[in-house]
Design a protein around this motif. Structure first.
Motif: not given
Length: 92
Positions: A10, A13-14, A17, A33, A36-37, A40, A42-43, A46-47
Motif C-alpha cells: 500500500c 502504491v500511494l 499514485v 498499481i 493493487h487498486l 485494495c 483502502h488504496c 486514497e487514489y
C-alpha cells in the motif's frame, strides 16, 4: 515490494499514485498499481481522493503555464527521481 509475485504494498502504491495518474510510470508499474487498486479498497479510496485533488487543481489553475525553463528543469529532476525509485524497489 513484497510477496513472490512482486506485488506492490500500500505504501508503494500511494507514494506513486501521482505518477500513475499522470501516466509517468512504466507500463509494467501501471499494471501492478492498477491490479493493487482493484484489490485494495483502502488504496482505491486514497487514489480517488488524489484523483479529485488533481482534477480540482486543473480546474482552478488550468490556464496557468509554467515557464519553459522551469518545466525543463522539473522534467529532468523528475526523471532522475523516477529512475532512482524504480531501481531501489526492484533490488532483492
Amino acid at each position: 515490494m513484497n510477496g513472490e509475485e512482486q506485488k506492490p504494498d500500500c505504501g508503494a502504491v500511494l507514494s506513486e499514485v501521482y505518477l500513475y495518474l499522470d501516466l509517468e510510470c512504466s507500463e509494467e508499474r501501471r499494471t501492478l498499481i492498477k491490479k493493487h487498486l482493484d484489490d485494495c479498497t483502502h488504496c482505491l479510496h486514497e487514489y480517488g481522493i488524489e484523483h479529485e485533488v488533481k482534477a480540482l487543481v486543473a480546474r482552478c489553475c488550468g490556464d496557468e503555464v509554467a515557464p519553459r525553463e522551469l518545466r525543463e528543469r522539473l522534467r529532468i529532476r523528475l526523471n532522475e527521481l523516477v529512475i532512482e525509485v524504480e531501481t531501489r524497489e526492484f533490488l532483492p
